[in-house]
Design a protein around this motif. Structure first.
Motif, PDB file in Angstrom:
ATOM      1  N   UNK A 278       0.823  -1.221   0.000  1.00 21.56           N
ATOM      2  CA  UNK A 278       0.000   0.000   0.000  1.00 21.56           C
ATOM      3  C   UNK A 278       0.854   1.267   0.000  1.00 21.56           C
ATOM      4  N   UNK A 279       0.425   2.272  -0.731  1.00 16.21           N
ATOM      5  CA  UNK A 279       1.178   3.512  -0.812  1.00 16.21           C
ATOM      6  C   UNK A 279       1.316   4.167   0.560  1.00 16.21           C
ATOM      7  N   UNK A 280       2.292   5.051   0.673  1.00 12.47           N
ATOM      8  CA  UNK A 280       2.680   5.629   1.960  1.00 12.47           C
ATOM      9  C   UNK A 280       1.509   6.302   2.672  1.00 12.47           C
ATOM     10  N   UNK A 281       0.695   7.028   1.907  1.00 14.65           N
ATOM     11  CA  UNK A 281      -0.425   7.767   2.505  1.00 14.65           C
ATOM     12  C   UNK A 281      -1.753   7.029   2.341  1.00 14.65           C
ATOM     13  N   UNK A 282      -1.675   5.735   2.179  1.00 21.17           N
ATOM     14  CA  UNK A 282      -2.881   4.930   1.927  1.00 21.17           C
ATOM     15  C   UNK A 282      -3.592   4.611   3.237  1.00 21.17           C
ATOM     16  N   UNK A 283      -4.253   5.614   3.815  1.00 23.35           N
ATOM     17  CA  UNK A 283      -4.971   5.402   5.066  1.00 23.35           C
ATOM     18  C   UNK A 283      -6.452   5.131   4.839  1.00 23.35           C
ATOM     19  N   UNK A 284      -6.981   5.584   3.705  1.00 25.31           N
ATOM     20  CA  UNK A 284      -8.417   5.387   3.458  1.00 25.31           C
ATOM     21  C   UNK A 284      -8.651   4.042   2.791  1.00 25.31           C
ATOM     22  N   UNK A 285      -9.791   3.457   3.088  1.00 25.49           N
ATOM     23  CA  UNK A 285     -10.134   2.180   2.467  1.00 25.49           C
ATOM     24  C   UNK A 285     -10.315   2.345   0.961  1.00 25.49           C
ATOM     25  N   UNK A 286     -10.827   3.500   0.545  1.00 25.03           N
ATOM     26  CA  UNK A 286     -11.059   3.744  -0.879  1.00 25.03           C
ATOM     27  C   UNK A 286      -9.748   3.667  -1.669  1.00 25.03           C
ATOM     28  N   UNK A 287      -8.691   4.319  -1.154  1.00 24.95           N
ATOM     29  CA  UNK A 287      -7.395   4.290  -1.831  1.00 24.95           C
ATOM     30  C   UNK A 287      -6.799   2.892  -1.819  1.00 24.95           C
ATOM     31  N   UNK A 288      -6.872   2.234  -0.671  1.00 25.78           N
ATOM     32  CA  UNK A 288      -6.344   0.872  -0.562  1.00 25.78           C
ATOM     33  C   UNK A 288      -7.042  -0.052  -1.555  1.00 25.78           C
ATOM     34  N   UNK A 289      -8.358   0.008  -1.585  1.00 25.90           N
ATOM     35  CA  UNK A 289      -9.120  -0.886  -2.465  1.00 25.90           C
ATOM     36  C   UNK A 289      -8.849  -0.580  -3.937  1.00 25.90           C
ATOM     37  N   UNK A 290      -8.586   0.690  -4.261  1.00 29.82           N
ATOM     38  CA  UNK A 290      -8.250   1.046  -5.639  1.00 29.82           C
ATOM     39  C   UNK A 290      -6.936   0.402  -6.054  1.00 29.82           C
ATOM     40  N   UNK A 308       3.103  -3.466   4.489  1.00 35.50           N
ATOM     41  CA  UNK A 308       3.026  -2.021   4.567  1.00 35.50           C
ATOM     42  C   UNK A 308       4.295  -1.363   4.021  1.00 35.50           C
ATOM     43  N   UNK A 309       4.109  -0.349   3.177  1.00 33.42           N
ATOM     44  CA  UNK A 309       5.211   0.439   2.642  1.00 33.42           C
ATOM     45  C   UNK A 309       5.888   1.175   3.802  1.00 33.42           C
ATOM     46  N   UNK A 310       7.222   1.149   3.818  1.00 35.36           N
ATOM     47  CA  UNK A 310       8.004   1.722   4.918  1.00 35.36           C
ATOM     48  C   UNK A 310       7.688   1.049   6.264  1.00 35.36           C
ATOM     49  N   UNK A 311       7.075  -0.125   6.208  1.00 35.19           N
ATOM     50  CA  UNK A 311       6.680  -0.865   7.418  1.00 35.19           C
ATOM     51  C   UNK A 311       5.855   0.047   8.342  1.00 35.19           C
ATOM     52  N   UNK A 312       4.932   0.787   7.749  1.00 35.22           N
ATOM     53  CA  UNK A 312       4.085   1.701   8.534  1.00 35.22           C
ATOM     54  C   UNK A 312       2.930   0.911   9.160  1.00 35.22           C
ATOM     55  N   UNK A 313       3.311   0.133  10.136  1.00 34.91           N
ATOM     56  CA  UNK A 313       2.379  -0.754  10.837  1.00 34.91           C
ATOM     57  C   UNK A 313       1.989  -0.129  12.166  1.00 34.91           C
ATOM     58  N   UNK A 314       0.695  -0.024  12.398  1.00 37.71           N
ATOM     59  CA  UNK A 314       0.210   0.530  13.660  1.00 37.71           C
ATOM     60  C   UNK A 314      -0.834  -0.416  14.235  1.00 37.71           C
ATOM     61  N   UNK A 315      -0.526  -0.959  15.418  1.00 46.33           N
ATOM     62  CA  UNK A 315      -1.428  -1.894  16.092  1.00 46.33           C
ATOM     63  C   UNK A 315      -2.421  -1.118  16.949  1.00 46.33           C
ATOM     64  N   UNK A 316      -3.731  -1.397  16.850  1.00 49.97           N
ATOM     65  CA  UNK A 316      -4.402  -2.422  16.032  1.00 49.97           C
ATOM     66  C   UNK A 316      -4.992  -1.880  14.731  1.00 49.97           C
ATOM     67  N   UNK A 317      -4.822  -0.564  14.494  1.00 51.72           N
ATOM     68  CA  UNK A 317      -5.528   0.078  13.378  1.00 51.72           C
ATOM     69  C   UNK A 317      -5.210  -0.558  12.026  1.00 51.72           C
ATOM     70  N   UNK A 318      -3.924  -0.808  11.765  1.00 50.12           N
ATOM     71  CA  UNK A 318      -3.544  -1.380  10.475  1.00 50.12           C
ATOM     72  C   UNK A 318      -4.210  -2.731  10.252  1.00 50.12           C
ATOM     73  N   UNK A 319      -4.186  -3.576  11.278  1.00 52.14           N
ATOM     74  CA  UNK A 319      -4.769  -4.917  11.141  1.00 52.14           C
ATOM     75  C   UNK A 319      -6.261  -4.843  10.832  1.00 52.14           C
ATOM     76  N   UNK A 320      -6.944  -3.944  11.478  1.00 52.52           N
ATOM     77  CA  UNK A 320      -8.392  -3.839  11.240  1.00 52.52           C
ATOM     78  C   UNK A 320      -8.691  -3.374   9.822  1.00 52.52           C
ATOM     79  N   UNK A 321      -7.896  -2.411   9.331  1.00 54.84           N
ATOM     80  CA  UNK A 321      -8.107  -1.937   7.958  1.00 54.84           C
ATOM     81  C   UNK A 321      -7.870  -3.061   6.959  1.00 54.84           C
TER      82      UNK A 321
END
Length: 435
Positions: A278-290, A308-321
């Protein structure tokens, strides 16, 4: 299948989560969890959790697995079989001197990442906040070492037939920038020439010109070489493709729908597994799904795998997305700035949602080595970087665990910045193929 009886006065989802992973996934045996001491009668061998019952393999209980939510934990350290431990137990007559089950849960669930922390410059949980880093254990797969020591105890029991797990090497790659010079568009190419002129970088100007004239191969294009390497050593790689539709400071790949990029993605899908990066600023589901949909259209396959790009992993938010977007496997469990084992293991595990106290269907695959971390963050030479990798690999081999590495196509190309890495990687791959 062998079945091991486990006694515990208290039963919880957390305990079941640990036992499922330990016995079914790591030991490949069944278990029966009981809360009545009478049900241990007649058992040639059983595990007693929280009480040192006669003739049992007993493990102390500190209470973490019966709690709810996040509470401050006392991580008393100790040793067992010359292995560092956390949740060291009271000085009583237990077989194990620490709460193995709580220690496994604490590290696999990433319990400590729910505590308040100061994120790094990429908004990530810093390795320096972790118990493994603070004690100098980050480059040891402690969970795997504990499990291996437990296996030896169980194998000493004549009534049990416990097999020794086998080591597995899984090479993975992030395709952040498929090309250095090609397919960048007139504006980007012109800008690159201007910057090189300002620096008086004659080598870069000459290289770019030769590549654009197709008289020299792009230095980032290592794809054919990788295919040949994997074929020679029988590897099934996993590729994570950055499929951003917008260019940013951190997202510089060729557009995923460019014919050259489509060709690369299709070839990668023929050879191995393709996942989304996923792109660096890919926080929205719409962008991720695109981005996910773009890869699925190109590969004509579902994409259930991510890193995750740049290993931008945040528990638990990333997992839920990820779960909401249909991802069932993720390979982000590691640190972007340090080598080592973020969860204390090389083996995969299901993510446990502490806030909902349930095991999810998202399988997490840890990695312990990334080329850019070794090169940029730790300033290691190729020989020093691969020496670190070999040290961690040996520990995984000894415990029958899994080695997941991250390399990039550009680090294994022909660019002068990465001189020596390509040959070192081929040598490493050759050695691992013997196992």
């Amino acid at each position: 299948m062998e079945t091991i009886v486990v006694y515990s006065a208290g039963v919880s989802n957390r305990l079941k989560y640990v036992l499922d992973w330990l016995f079914r996934e790591r030991l490949h045996v069944g278990y029966r969890l009981v809360d009545d001491e009478k049900e241990t009668a007649g058992q040639a061998v059983f595990i007693s959790y929280g009480k040192a019952l006669p003739d049992s393999i007993s493990i102390p209980c500190n209470g973490l697995l019966s709690q709810k939510g996040i509470q401050k934990q006392e991580l008393n350290t100790g040793t067992w079989e010359n292995i560092p431990t956390i949740f060291a137990g009271p000085n009583m007559d237990y077989t194990l001197p620490f709460d193995l089950f709580s220690a496994i849960f604490y590290l696999l669930s990433r319990y400590e990442e729910y505590y308040p922390y100061k994120p790094d410059n990429h908004d990530r949980y810093p390795a320096s906040a972790s118990v493994l880093y603070k004690n100098g254990w980050l480059q040891r797969p402690l969970v795997d070492e504990w499990v291996a020591a437990l296996i030896k105890i169980l194998q000493a029991e004549p009534s049990l037939a416990i097999a020794t797990p086998h080591f597995l090497f899984l090479p993975t790659y992030d395709i952040d920038m498929a090309y250095s010079h090609l397919y960048k568009g007139f504006g980007r190419i012109l800008g690159a020439y201007v910057r090189a002129l300002i620096r008086v970088d004659i080598r870069q100007i000459s290289e770019r010109t030769q590549v654009l004239k197709r008289k020299q191969k792009d230095p980032f294009d290592s794809f054919r070489w990788l295919r040949q390497l994997h074929k020679e050593y029988g590897c099934k790689p996993v590729y994570f493709v950055l499929a951003s539709h917008k260019r940013t400071k951190f997202d510089k790949n060729v557009h995923p729908q460019h014919p050259a990029m489509v060709r690369i993605i299709k070839n990668l899908a023929k050879e191995g597994t393709v996942g989304i990066h996923p792109s660096y600023y890919c926080w929205s589901r719409e962008t991720f799904d695109q981005e996910k949909s773009t890869l699925e259209q190109i590969t004509t396959r579902k994409i259930p795998v991510s890193r995750q790009h740049y290993i931008r992993l945040k528990t638990p938010e990333t997992w839920r997305r990820l779960l909401k977007s249909g991802i069932t496997e993720d390979y982000s469990m590691g640190y972007g700035a340090y080598l080592g084992f973020r969860a204390g293991t090389g083996n995969s595990f299901f993510w446990y949602d502490i806030e909902n106290e349930e095991t999810t269907m998202l399988r997490v695959h840890p990695f312990c080595f990334m080329d850019t971390t070794a090169h940029y963050a730790m300033k290691l030479s190729p020989s020093d970087a691969f020496a670190k990798l070999e040290e961690m690999s040996k520990r995984l081999e000894q415990t029958g665990s899994v080695l997941v590495t991250i390399f990039h196509n550009f680090t294994l190309g022909t660019g002068s910045e990465w001189k020596g890495w390509r040959q070192a990687y081929e040598n490493f791959m050759h050695e691992k193929s013997k196992l």
